[in-house]
Design a protein around this motif. Structure first.
Motif, PDB file in Angstrom:
ATOM      1  N   PHE A  72       0.836  -1.084  -0.188  1.00  0.00           N
ATOM      2  CA  PHE A  72      -0.024  -0.605   0.159  1.00  0.00           C
ATOM      3  C   PHE A  72       0.698   1.619  -0.162  1.00  0.00           C
ATOM      4  O   PHE A  72       0.580   2.614  -0.730  1.00  0.00           O
ATOM      5  CB  PHE A  72      -0.730   0.101   1.289  1.00  0.00           C
ATOM      6  CG  PHE A  72      -2.091  -1.053   1.537  1.00  0.00           C
ATOM      7  CD1 PHE A  72      -3.396  -0.329   0.572  1.00  0.00           C
ATOM      8  CD2 PHE A  72      -1.594  -2.424   1.957  1.00  0.00           C
ATOM      9  CE1 PHE A  72      -4.501  -1.736  -0.075  1.00  0.00           C
ATOM     10  CE2 PHE A  72      -2.846  -2.956   2.124  1.00  0.00           C
ATOM     11  CZ  PHE A  72      -4.507  -2.657   1.106  1.00  0.00           C
ATOM     12  N   SER A 102       1.695   4.658   1.192  1.00  0.00           N
ATOM     13  CA  SER A 102       1.030   5.415   1.672  1.00  0.00           C
ATOM     14  C   SER A 102      -0.747   5.811   0.540  1.00  0.00           C
ATOM     15  O   SER A 102      -1.827   6.465   1.494  1.00  0.00           O
ATOM     16  CB  SER A 102       1.221   7.362   1.213  1.00  0.00           C
ATOM     17  OG  SER A 102       1.818   7.519  -0.092  1.00  0.00           O
ATOM     18  N   ALA A 103      -0.873   5.056   0.269  1.00  0.00           N
ATOM     19  CA  ALA A 103      -2.315   4.479  -0.652  1.00  0.00           C
ATOM     20  C   ALA A 103      -3.271   3.673   0.500  1.00  0.00           C
ATOM     21  O   ALA A 103      -2.608   2.692   1.151  1.00  0.00           O
ATOM     22  CB  ALA A 103      -2.599   4.013  -2.189  1.00  0.00           C
ATOM     23  N   ARG A 104      -4.424   3.225   0.222  1.00  0.00           N
ATOM     24  CA  ARG A 104      -5.520   3.095   0.686  1.00  0.00           C
ATOM     25  C   ARG A 104      -6.566   2.083   0.298  1.00  0.00           C
ATOM     26  O   ARG A 104      -7.083   1.006   0.868  1.00  0.00           O
ATOM     27  CB  ARG A 104      -6.536   3.421   1.559  1.00  0.00           C
ATOM     28  CG  ARG A 104      -5.978   5.350   2.194  1.00  0.00           C
ATOM     29  CD  ARG A 104      -6.200   4.707   4.210  1.00  0.00           C
ATOM     30  NE  ARG A 104      -7.056   3.712   4.414  1.00  0.00           N
ATOM     31  CZ  ARG A 104      -6.860   3.658   5.368  1.00  0.00           C
ATOM     32  NH1 ARG A 104      -5.683   3.402   6.314  1.00  0.00           N
ATOM     33  NH2 ARG A 104      -8.093   2.423   6.033  1.00  0.00           N
ATOM     34  N   GLU A 105      -5.665   1.810  -0.885  1.00  0.00           N
ATOM     35  CA  GLU A 105      -6.108   1.018  -2.101  1.00  0.00           C
ATOM     36  C   GLU A 105      -4.994   0.677  -3.113  1.00  0.00           C
ATOM     37  O   GLU A 105      -4.591   1.410  -3.957  1.00  0.00           O
ATOM     38  CB  GLU A 105      -7.393   1.703  -2.817  1.00  0.00           C
ATOM     39  CG  GLU A 105      -7.810   0.651  -4.249  1.00  0.00           C
ATOM     40  CD  GLU A 105      -9.096   1.344  -4.244  1.00  0.00           C
ATOM     41  OE1 GLU A 105      -8.888   1.985  -5.799  1.00  0.00           O
ATOM     42  OE2 GLU A 105      -9.973   1.328  -3.615  1.00  0.00           O
ATOM     43  N   ARG A 141      -8.634  -3.191  -0.830  1.00  0.00           N
ATOM     44  CA  ARG A 141      -8.392  -1.801  -0.147  1.00  0.00           C
ATOM     45  C   ARG A 141      -8.457  -2.468   1.243  1.00  0.00           C
ATOM     46  O   ARG A 141      -8.890  -3.072   2.046  1.00  0.00           O
ATOM     47  CB  ARG A 141     -10.006  -1.892  -0.580  1.00  0.00           C
ATOM     48  CG  ARG A 141     -10.473  -1.186  -1.653  1.00  0.00           C
ATOM     49  CD  ARG A 141     -11.690  -0.817  -1.526  1.00  0.00           C
ATOM     50  NE  ARG A 141     -12.915  -1.493  -1.346  1.00  0.00           N
ATOM     51  CZ  ARG A 141     -14.336  -1.364  -0.736  1.00  0.00           C
ATOM     52  NH1 ARG A 141     -14.125  -0.733  -0.440  1.00  0.00           N
ATOM     53  NH2 ARG A 141     -14.405  -2.759  -0.847  1.00  0.00           N
TER      54      ARG A 141
END
Length: 65
Positions: free
Chosen positions: A36, A38-41, A54
């Motif tokens: 991930f 720093s992303a959430r998906e 996700r």
């Protein structure tokens, strides 16, 4: 006198399954932070299909097609 000949018989599917469960399996381990960042998906391509992985507000993972 009769000579005995040993002919190996391949194990059945059940026997193979049981043997495989008994053997320790080394699986690759990937920390979710590596996926991930720093992303959430993230999108995962598999078998010509696209899947979405996700991270929920409760820090659970959801995989959808």
């Amino acid at each position: 006198m009769i000579n005995k000949i040993h002919i190996p018989i391949p194990p059945t599917d059940f026997e193979l399954h049981t043997q495989q469960e008994a053997m320790p399996v080394s699986r690759p381990r990937i920390h979710s932070a590596e996926l991930f960042g720093s992303a959430r998906e993230v999108l995962i391509e598999h078998g010509g299909e696209e899947y979405r992985l996700r991270l929920t507000r409760q820090d659970k993972l959801i995989l959808t097609k």
